[in-house]
Structure formats: C-alpha cells, structure tokens
Motif scaffolding. Structure first.
Motif, mmCIF file in Angstrom:
data_model
loop_
_atom_site.group_PDB
_atom_site.id
_atom_site.type_symbol
_atom_site.label_atom_id
_atom_site.label_comp_id
_atom_site.label_asym_id
_atom_site.label_seq_id
_atom_site.Cartn_x
_atom_site.Cartn_y
_atom_site.Cartn_z
ATOM 1 N N GLN A 72 -5.680 -20.644 -12.768
ATOM 2 C CA GLN A 72 -4.483 -20.787 -12.145
ATOM 3 C C GLN A 72 -4.630 -21.653 -10.744
ATOM 4 N N GLN A 73 -5.455 -21.661 -10.204
ATOM 5 C CA GLN A 73 -5.740 -22.344 -8.901
ATOM 6 C C GLN A 73 -5.624 -23.861 -9.168
ATOM 7 N N MET A 74 -5.823 -24.402 -10.383
ATOM 8 C CA MET A 74 -5.630 -25.603 -10.665
ATOM 9 C C MET A 74 -4.326 -25.997 -11.261
ATOM 10 N N GLU A 75 -3.287 -25.137 -10.943
ATOM 11 C CA GLU A 75 -2.095 -25.674 -11.694
ATOM 12 C C GLU A 75 -1.199 -26.772 -10.904
ATOM 13 N N THR A 76 -1.798 -26.784 -9.643
ATOM 14 C CA THR A 76 -1.110 -27.955 -9.022
ATOM 15 C C THR A 76 -1.757 -29.156 -9.069
ATOM 16 N N VAL A 77 -2.870 -29.156 -9.562
ATOM 17 C CA VAL A 77 -3.730 -30.511 -9.970
ATOM 18 C C VAL A 77 -3.510 -31.257 -11.161
ATOM 19 N N PRO A 78 -3.100 -32.478 -11.049
ATOM 20 C CA PRO A 78 -2.888 -33.182 -12.247
ATOM 21 C C PRO A 78 -4.047 -33.055 -13.143
ATOM 22 N N ARG A 79 -3.706 -32.941 -14.607
ATOM 23 C CA ARG A 79 -4.984 -32.750 -15.377
ATOM 24 C C ARG A 79 -4.440 -33.212 -16.911
ATOM 25 N N ILE A 80 -4.955 -33.742 -17.458
ATOM 26 C CA ILE A 80 -4.610 -34.358 -19.026
ATOM 27 C C ILE A 80 -5.875 -34.076 -19.803
ATOM 28 N N VAL A 81 -5.845 -33.305 -20.905
ATOM 29 C CA VAL A 81 -6.711 -33.169 -21.966
ATOM 30 C C VAL A 81 -6.410 -33.708 -23.318
ATOM 31 N N THR A 82 -7.628 -34.559 -23.825
ATOM 32 C CA THR A 82 -7.367 -35.198 -25.128
ATOM 33 C C THR A 82 -8.480 -34.802 -25.785
ATOM 34 N N ASN A 83 -8.545 -35.212 -27.039
ATOM 35 C CA ASN A 83 -9.662 -34.821 -28.086
ATOM 36 C C ASN A 83 -10.483 -36.124 -28.066
ATOM 37 N N LEU A 84 -11.474 -36.215 -28.655
ATOM 38 C CA LEU A 84 -12.366 -37.270 -28.561
ATOM 39 C C LEU A 84 -11.660 -38.881 -28.947
ATOM 40 N N GLU A 85 -10.859 -38.689 -29.742
ATOM 41 C CA GLU A 85 -10.130 -39.749 -30.236
ATOM 42 C C GLU A 85 -9.009 -40.380 -29.234
ATOM 43 N N GLY A 86 -9.006 -39.788 -28.078
ATOM 44 C CA GLY A 86 -7.910 -39.983 -27.082
ATOM 45 C C GLY A 86 -6.600 -39.459 -27.242
ATOM 46 N N THR A 101 6.442 -37.206 -21.387
ATOM 47 C CA THR A 101 5.409 -37.629 -21.984
ATOM 48 C C THR A 101 5.018 -39.071 -21.918
ATOM 49 N N ALA A 102 6.149 -40.021 -21.650
ATOM 50 C CA ALA A 102 5.595 -41.365 -21.326
ATOM 51 C C ALA A 102 4.856 -41.331 -19.702
ATOM 52 N N TYR A 103 5.599 -40.631 -19.099
ATOM 53 C CA TYR A 103 4.859 -40.615 -17.706
ATOM 54 C C TYR A 103 3.562 -40.055 -17.848
ATOM 55 N N VAL A 104 3.375 -39.035 -18.376
ATOM 56 C CA VAL A 104 1.805 -38.580 -18.437
ATOM 57 C C VAL A 104 0.851 -39.657 -19.128
ATOM 58 N N MET A 105 1.407 -40.363 -20.271
ATOM 59 C CA MET A 105 0.594 -41.271 -20.867
ATOM 60 C C MET A 105 0.096 -42.331 -19.842
ATOM 61 N N ARG A 106 1.002 -42.807 -19.183
ATOM 62 C CA ARG A 106 1.019 -43.829 -17.908
ATOM 63 C C ARG A 106 -0.095 -43.206 -17.065
ATOM 64 N N GLN A 107 -0.194 -41.948 -16.594
ATOM 65 C CA GLN A 107 -0.981 -41.400 -15.682
ATOM 66 C C GLN A 107 -2.372 -41.290 -16.417
ATOM 67 N N TYR A 108 -2.378 -41.181 -17.710
ATOM 68 C CA TYR A 108 -3.704 -40.881 -18.381
ATOM 69 C C TYR A 108 -4.476 -42.309 -18.474
ATOM 70 N N HIS A 109 -3.617 -43.532 -18.692
ATOM 71 C CA HIS A 109 -4.324 -44.848 -18.630
ATOM 72 C C HIS A 109 -4.779 -45.120 -16.965
ATOM 73 N N GLU A 110 -3.791 -44.754 -16.027
ATOM 74 C CA GLU A 110 -4.085 -44.912 -14.786
ATOM 75 C C GLU A 110 -5.698 -44.301 -14.499
ATOM 76 N N PHE A 111 -5.622 -42.805 -14.928
ATOM 77 C CA PHE A 111 -7.149 -42.115 -14.551
ATOM 78 C C PHE A 111 -8.098 -43.022 -15.406
ATOM 79 N N ILE A 112 -8.024 -43.479 -16.266
ATOM 80 C CA ILE A 112 -9.085 -44.217 -17.080
ATOM 81 C C ILE A 112 -9.297 -45.569 -16.212
ATOM 82 N N GLU A 113 -8.338 -46.265 -15.661
ATOM 83 C CA GLU A 113 -8.502 -47.563 -15.112
ATOM 84 C C GLU A 113 -8.990 -47.174 -13.822
#
Length: 385
Positions: A72-86, A101-113
């Motif tokens: 619950q303490q992590m509710e305010t921290v952005p986090r994305i969970v994927t499977n092994l295939e991304g 969803t599109a915004y979350v996907m952009r954030q996912y790619h930014e996390f990787i970059e």
C-alpha cells in the motif's frame, strides 16, 4: 573625490546575496530530493521482498499484514509489471493517467531507455519510476531560483528608478535654488549699471564699461533663466538648425583663443527645422563647445556638421583635442564624472537631460580617439514642412 561620485557597491552586494540564496536553496532542495529518492529506493526493495514473500506463501492463514502495508505504501510510486515477453500485465502509481494505456506504454519505454534496473519475481518483471512528488521536488529548485532572481531583478530596477527619481529632484532643486540665488545680485548689478549711466552720462570711457557690464549682466540673467527652466516643461518652437548653430558658434568664437578655428555650416546652408527651446538648446551646444575648448589647450579646430535623415536631424560637434579614453566614454554623462581638476562634472549630465527629457532626442559620443579628438552627436526629431 567629487561629492556627486558614488562609491556605493550595494547593487553588487545585493546580487551576491541573491546568488547565495539561490545556490543554498537549490542545494538544500536537491538534498531533500536525494533523501526522498533514497527512501523510495528502500520502498522498492521492501516492495520486492513483500512480493517474493507473498509468492512463497504456502499457508493461507499466515499473517501477511506487513507485506500488505508495504504494498500500500507503493501506491503513489509509478510501477509497471510485465511478463518475460514484455507484455503489460498491470500497473499503478500514475494518478489520473492510470487508465491511459498509451501513456503507460510510453512510460514503460522511457523506463527502459533510462536504464532502470527491473525487479524480477517469478515470471514477472517490474519497473519502478520516481513518484510525482520526487519529480516535482527535483524541478522545484529551478522554479524557486527563477522566482528569487526575478524578485532581485525587480527590486534592483525599482530601487534604481527610485534613486534616479531622487537624483532628478536634487538636480531640479539645486537648479531652481541657483536661479533664485542669482536673481538678487543680478537685479542689484542692473540697478548700479543704470545708476552709472545716469550719473556719468558724459564720461565716454565709463559709458563703454557700463555697456559691457550690461552685456554681462544680460548673460547672467540668461544663465539664471536657464537654471529656472530645469524641471519645468519648456516651450518648444521650430527654428532653423543652421541659424541656431551659427548663433552658438558666433557667441563662443568671440570668447575662444585665437588659435582655435571654428568650422561650422553657413547660416543659410539649408532650411531644415527642429523643435527646440532655444534657451536650453543653446546651453547644450555651448557646453559641448566649452568642453571642446578645454580639451584643446588653446589651439585646434572645432567643427560642426548637420546630417538630415527622413525624420530626424543629427548634429555633430567635433574637436581635435585630447580625446576620451575608451574606459571613460560610457561615464561621460554620469553626474559627478569629470576628468578636470576643477568642476563638479554636471555639465554633460545636464546636457543629456535637456536633450532627452525636454527635446525627446539623443546625445552620444559617436567617435573619440585619445590624442586626436572627440565627436558628440545630437539627434533630434525633424520638423516636417
């Protein structure tokens, strides 16, 4: 040191204090951001451990309150969970953008970059970003610095304008007091001159002296009148620029050393008109001519030239005197600045005030070379026929 020269360095001190405040504020805010980032990193580690504990849980009746609280303490921290295939499985901590969803996907790619280290739990991979509070805290020092610097700049401009206004009041008060103080002795001298004319009308030599005295008294009256007009709105009239320059040249030429030549346009050189107050404008030209005479040590050439453009008239006053050092050119119009051993350094300051404030024109040093001379350029609006 001239009493009008200022040695105060308070603007520099103000700037230094402001920069210190900005630097301290940025450092402290970055320090807080670092502390918050470290705290969030600990949350991430605890979050990872909590997920692993829940994944290894065998007994459904086991107490998982601690793990649940950590999640619950992590509710305010952005986090994305994927499977092994991304492929995205679930996410959170993006506030009102959680449903985008599109915004979350952009954030996912930014996390990787950005090279964020993923957290692997069984067949899932989790990426964790910085909370909104942390991002805002990182950006806050720049906003704070901008606001503080803006406050300092506005304060500096306000204080500077107040000082200029106070300075203007001093000039106006001094000028009017000078005119007032000159009035009494001038009136008395005029009375004595008239008395001499009546008492010794038959003495030709004394009458000649009286006539010259009368001219000097008239000159003093004109000087007092000039001072009295400082601070008041002068009446402007259209005059021929060539005629007015010729009048000033004629007056100063009679009082200049014989080895000084005057090269000015003829009174009938043109019909170009300017809107001036002759009394004050003549004061400007005479000040420039007097400074030129002082700079030439009794010999040389003083030149006057008129350049007419579409809507303005430019008057050049040049001399072949000592010139002005490059470091002093920007100071020549400052009240109190002078290179002479005597004088208060007010002449060019008043000249600038008369040209700019009363005639809506400009005056500047357009050329100066040490040992070769100086050129002052007066620019005034042209009166169109």
């Amino acid at each position: 040191m001239n009493i009008f020269q200022t040695t105060s360095r308070w603007p520099l001190y103000l700037a230094v204090v402001g920069l210190v405040i900005v630097a301290a504020s940025v450092w402290y805010t970055n320090y807080l951001a670092g502390q918050l980032a470290s705290t969030e990193e600990n949350y991430v580690n605890l979050y990872k451990q909590a997920i692993e504990d829940l994944a290894e849980l065998d007994d459904l009746d086991e107490d998982v309150t601690l793990q649940t609280d950590i999640l619950q303490q992590m509710e305010t921290v952005p986090r994305i969970v994927t499977n092994l295939e991304g492929e995205l499985l679930f996410w959170g901590g993006f506030g009102d953008r959680d449903s985008d969803t599109a915004y979350v996907m952009r954030q996912y790619h930014e996390f990787i970059e950005e090279g964020r280290e993923p957290i692997k739990v069984d067949q899932q991979i989790m990426y964790v970003g910085e909370s909104r509070l942390l991002r805002q805290l990182r950006f806050f020092p720049y906003i704070q610095g901008f606001l503080i610097l803006s406050f300092i700049i506005i304060g500096f401009i306000g204080i500077n304008q107040a000082r200029k206004a106070e300075q203007n009041r001093v000039w106006v008060g001094m000028a009017k007091e000078t005119a007032h103080q000159l009035g009494t002795p001038i009136s008395a001298i005029m009375g004595w001159v008239e008395h001499l004319k009546l008492m010794y009308a038959e003495d030709e030599d004394l009458m000649e002296v009286s006539s010259e005295l009368e001219k000097d008294v008239d000159r003093l009256s004109m000087v007092a009148n000039r001072f009295s007009k400082i601070g008041a709105t002068p009446e402007l009239q259209s005059v021929n620029v060539y005629l007015e320059l010729a009048r000033c040249r004629e007056y100063m030429e009679k009082r200049a050393p014989r080895k000084v030549n005057f090269d000015f346009p003829a009174p009938d050189a043109g019909e170009d008109m300017i809107a001036i107050n002759p009394l004050l404008f003549d004061w400007v030209v005479e000040n420039l001519l007097r400074n030129a005479l002082d700079a030439m040590d009794g010999k040389g050439t003083i030149s006057g030239a008129v350049r007419v453009l579409e809507n303005k008239v430019m008057i050049d006053i040049s001399d072949t005197g000592k010139g002005i050092a490059p470091k002093d050119i920007r100071k020549v119009f400052n009240p109190g600045f002078t290179t002479k051993k005597r004088g208060w350094g007010l002449g060019l300051s008043l000249v600038k005030r008369i040209v700019q404030e009363y005639h809506k024109g400009k005056i500047a040093v357009s050329r100066s070379e040490v040992g070769k001379g100086t050129t002052f350029t007066i620019t005034l609006p042209r009166v169109m026929n």
